[in-house]
Design an enzyme around this catalytic site. Structure first.
Site, PDB file in Angstrom:
ATOM      1  N   CYS A 190      65.581  53.402  18.923  1.00 25.68           N
ATOM      2  CA  CYS A 190      66.393  54.546  18.668  1.00 25.68           C
ATOM      3  C   CYS A 190      65.206  55.626  17.607  1.00 25.68           C
ATOM      4  O   CYS A 190      64.656  54.633  17.267  1.00 25.68           O
ATOM      5  CB  CYS A 190      67.817  54.523  18.160  1.00 25.68           C
ATOM      6  SG  CYS A 190      68.935  53.703  19.274  1.00 25.68           S
ATOM      7  N   HIS A 202      70.501  55.775  22.542  1.00 27.09           N
ATOM      8  CA  HIS A 202      70.752  54.290  23.053  1.00 27.09           C
ATOM      9  C   HIS A 202      71.734  54.173  23.860  1.00 27.09           C
ATOM     10  O   HIS A 202      71.347  53.125  25.139  1.00 27.09           O
ATOM     11  CB  HIS A 202      70.994  53.898  21.860  1.00 27.09           C
ATOM     12  CG  HIS A 202      71.484  52.516  21.733  1.00 27.09           C
ATOM     13  ND1 HIS A 202      70.222  51.992  21.834  1.00 27.09           N
ATOM     14  CD2 HIS A 202      72.490  51.404  22.323  1.00 27.09           C
ATOM     15  CE1 HIS A 202      70.447  50.335  21.913  1.00 27.09           C
ATOM     16  NE2 HIS A 202      71.464  50.129  22.063  1.00 27.09           N
ATOM     17  N   ASN A 204      61.778  47.696  33.578  1.00 28.39           N
ATOM     18  CA  ASN A 204      62.781  45.861  33.204  1.00 28.39           C
ATOM     19  C   ASN A 204      64.126  46.219  32.778  1.00 28.39           C
ATOM     20  O   ASN A 204      64.176  46.730  31.550  1.00 28.39           O
ATOM     21  CB  ASN A 204      62.101  44.482  32.339  1.00 28.39           C
ATOM     22  CG  ASN A 204      60.928  43.815  33.483  1.00 28.39           C
ATOM     23  OD1 ASN A 204      60.628  44.163  34.213  1.00 28.39           O
ATOM     24  ND2 ASN A 204      60.080  43.412  32.672  1.00 28.39           N
ATOM     25  N   SER A 259      64.300  43.445  26.364  1.00 29.96           N
ATOM     26  CA  SER A 259      65.023  42.862  25.661  1.00 29.96           C
ATOM     27  C   SER A 259      65.919  43.349  24.617  1.00 29.96           C
ATOM     28  O   SER A 259      65.994  43.782  23.690  1.00 29.96           O
ATOM     29  CB  SER A 259      63.406  42.609  24.157  1.00 29.96           C
ATOM     30  OG  SER A 259      62.635  43.753  24.219  1.00 29.96           O
ATOM     31  N   HIS A 266      68.095  49.718  25.295  1.00 31.31           N
ATOM     32  CA  HIS A 266      67.367  51.459  24.836  1.00 31.31           C
ATOM     33  C   HIS A 266      67.065  51.999  26.489  1.00 31.31           C
ATOM     34  O   HIS A 266      65.607  50.993  26.868  1.00 31.31           O
ATOM     35  CB  HIS A 266      66.661  51.671  23.840  1.00 31.31           C
ATOM     36  CG  HIS A 266      66.356  52.862  23.323  1.00 31.31           C
ATOM     37  ND1 HIS A 266      67.416  53.689  22.301  1.00 31.31           N
ATOM     38  CD2 HIS A 266      66.041  54.198  23.606  1.00 31.31           C
ATOM     39  CE1 HIS A 266      67.134  54.997  22.381  1.00 31.31           C
ATOM     40  NE2 HIS A 266      65.775  55.533  23.534  1.00 31.31           N
ATOM     41  N   HIS A 274      64.018  52.410  28.310  1.00 21.67           N
ATOM     42  CA  HIS A 274      62.498  52.309  28.025  1.00 21.67           C
ATOM     43  C   HIS A 274      61.757  51.992  29.499  1.00 21.67           C
ATOM     44  O   HIS A 274      62.401  51.399  30.066  1.00 21.67           O
ATOM     45  CB  HIS A 274      62.711  51.840  27.028  1.00 21.67           C
ATOM     46  CG  HIS A 274      62.100  50.129  26.595  1.00 21.67           C
ATOM     47  ND1 HIS A 274      63.539  49.372  27.587  1.00 21.67           N
ATOM     48  CD2 HIS A 274      61.285  49.427  27.005  1.00 21.67           C
ATOM     49  CE1 HIS A 274      63.142  48.331  26.993  1.00 21.67           C
ATOM     50  NE2 HIS A 274      62.093  48.117  26.775  1.00 21.67           N
ATOM     51  N   GLN A 318      57.663  50.040  30.304  1.00 27.47           N
ATOM     52  CA  GLN A 318      55.805  49.691  29.679  1.00 27.47           C
ATOM     53  C   GLN A 318      55.016  50.195  30.333  1.00 27.47           C
ATOM     54  O   GLN A 318      54.931  50.744  31.632  1.00 27.47           O
ATOM     55  CB  GLN A 318      56.205  48.298  28.970  1.00 27.47           C
ATOM     56  CG  GLN A 318      57.126  48.112  28.768  1.00 27.47           C
ATOM     57  CD  GLN A 318      57.381  46.170  28.264  1.00 27.47           C
ATOM     58  OE1 GLN A 318      56.415  45.502  28.000  1.00 27.47           O
ATOM     59  NE2 GLN A 318      58.004  45.267  28.457  1.00 27.47           N
TER      60      GLN A 318
END
Length: 428
Positions: free
Chosen positions: A58, A118, A168, A176, A179, A181, A183
């Site tokens: 966040c 979030h 993912n 994990s 929020h 996101h 990679q």
């Protein structure tokens, strides 16, 4: 397109060939009738705050290692605090082992936050915000591609490498943090999966003077049976591929022209990509009326193309979701899927791609968390917590104004709804 003219589903139990990776899949549609006494996943929770002070993604929050996020208001990309790949050091050597069985590899990893809030997902983001994410993918692909080329030059290595962009979504897929996101992993080699695809693209282009994925997309566009969504204006199409392994696997690709990477997309194609990504992700969520877990990967030219017209790569998105019967019953890749037919690496699926595509087409393209008057809970009104303001799927009888999508609904219902028949409130 003539190459695919005889591509037809088999009857009963049959095998299908994956043109992209040179493997087979065993289709056993009758197995969905078997009773399920196996693992049932925990409820998929979607009731999140717009800001979480404990979330390390966040805006303004502290991350691992003492880093503090800026108060970003759009896409935010930063170096992964726990990277799987590392850049070379002065002491590094190029390869280990005299038999070349091991190869030293280098690279770096980044995290891209899609949105400052979030509690949003790509499925529930505004069109303009999804366009910003795509622009972010374009920028990081170009930057990381340049970095890998510079890394190879430092190592006196070849002009090769790969930039893998992926997401993912959901704890079921090992995410994990909730929020929104993704990679970016950049490396000094081309991983097996995209390497196999590009090899197939090159072989097909040389043999048939046509792009394999473009030809396949055109075939599916004409055939319609496995199509989930089409953006006619920009040429993007989403299908459950003929050779799909996961129950609701999707392939998003171009059916109008050859595009080797996102950098070659026009503004109209970028806008169209945002539209079709939102549509298919909304349909995912609506299928079982829950935040649908998946792994998404963007495959394109390994590094930014130096000669786009001659590049055999074809930009496309893979979506691999694990859910099978409901929000809490997933598909497992075990046993025969891992061990059977080693030479052909055959996998097994329990529902045909045609059935999966039909189910995804049947659900609404309007997100189930939107209220009857069209106000989404993202906008702060009548959200998931306001049961009377939420609809799951138009036209079906529901409870307190909430209808249930075909195939089951979220475990334990939506905040206070009565449980359905089945395990943990999930209709099987």
């Amino acid at each position: 397109m003539d190459y695919f003219k005889n591509l037809k589903p088999g009857q009963g139990v049959h095998r299908r060939f994956n043109e992209l990776i040179n493997k087979h899949v065993l289709v056993s549609p009758h197995r969905t009738k078997r009773p399920w006494k196996g693992q049932v996943e925990d409820p998929i929770v979607s009731d999140l705050p717009s800001y979480d002070k404990a979330c390390y993604l966040c805006p303004g929050n502290e991350r691992a290692g003492g880093y503090t996020n800026p108060r970003y208001d759009s896409v935010f990309t930063f170096d992964n605090d726990y990277p799987a790949l590392l850049p070379p050091t002065a002491e590094d050597v190029e390869q280990i082992g005299e038999d070349h069985s091991g190869q030293q590899v280098y690279g770096r990893c980044k995290v891209m936050c899609f949105h400052p809030r979030h509690d949003v997902t790509l499925a529930r983001m505004a069109h303009d915000d999804i366009v910003k994410v795509i622009r972010g993918w374009q920028e990081v692909y170009e930057q990381e591609g340049e970095a890998i080329r510079a890394m190879q030059k430092e190592l006196n290595g070849p002009d090769e490498g790969y930039v893998q962009i992926f997401e993912n979504r959901g704890a079921m897929m090992g995410c994990s943090a909730p929020h929104p996101h993704g990679q970016v992993w950049s490396m000094t080699y081309v991983p097996d999966e995209p390497h196999t695809e590009i090899t197939r693209f090159s072989e097909h282009l040389k043999k048939h003077n046509a792009h394999l994925l473009l030809s396949y997309a055109q075939f599916e566009y004409e055939n319609k049976e496995r199509v989930v969504a089409v953006d006619e204006e920009s040429g993007w199409i989403a299908v459950v591929p003929f050779w799909a392994t996961w129950p609701y696997e999707l392939l998003v690709m171009q059916y109008k022209r050859h595009i080797p990477s996102l950098l070659q997309c026009s503004e109209a194609e970028r806008d169209g990509l945002a539209r079709i990504l939102k549509e298919v992700l909304v349909r995912y969520d609506n299928l079982f009326s829950c935040p649908f877990p998946y792994s998404m990967g963007l495959h394109q030219s390994p590094l930014p193309p130096l000669n786009p017209e001659a590049d055999p790569a074809e930009v496309h998105f893979h979506f691999y979701p694990p859910l099978l019967r409901s929000a809490s019953v997933r598909k497992f890749m075990v046993g025969f899927e891992m061990l059977g037919e080693v030479q052909l690496t055959a996998l097994q699926r329990d529902v045909t791609p045609e059935q999966s595509a039909a189910k995804l087409r049947d659900v609404s393209s309007r997100h189930y968390t939107e209220s009857v008057n069209g106000v989404s809970d993202i906008d702060g009104a009548n959200g998931v917590n306001g049961a009377n303001g939420v609809h799951m799927r138009a036209g079906a009888n529901g409870v307190n104004g909430i209808s249930t999508a075909t195939g089951g609904h979220c475990a334990n219902g939506v905040n206070g709804l009565p449980k359905a028949n089945g395990v943990n409130g999930v209709a099987h």
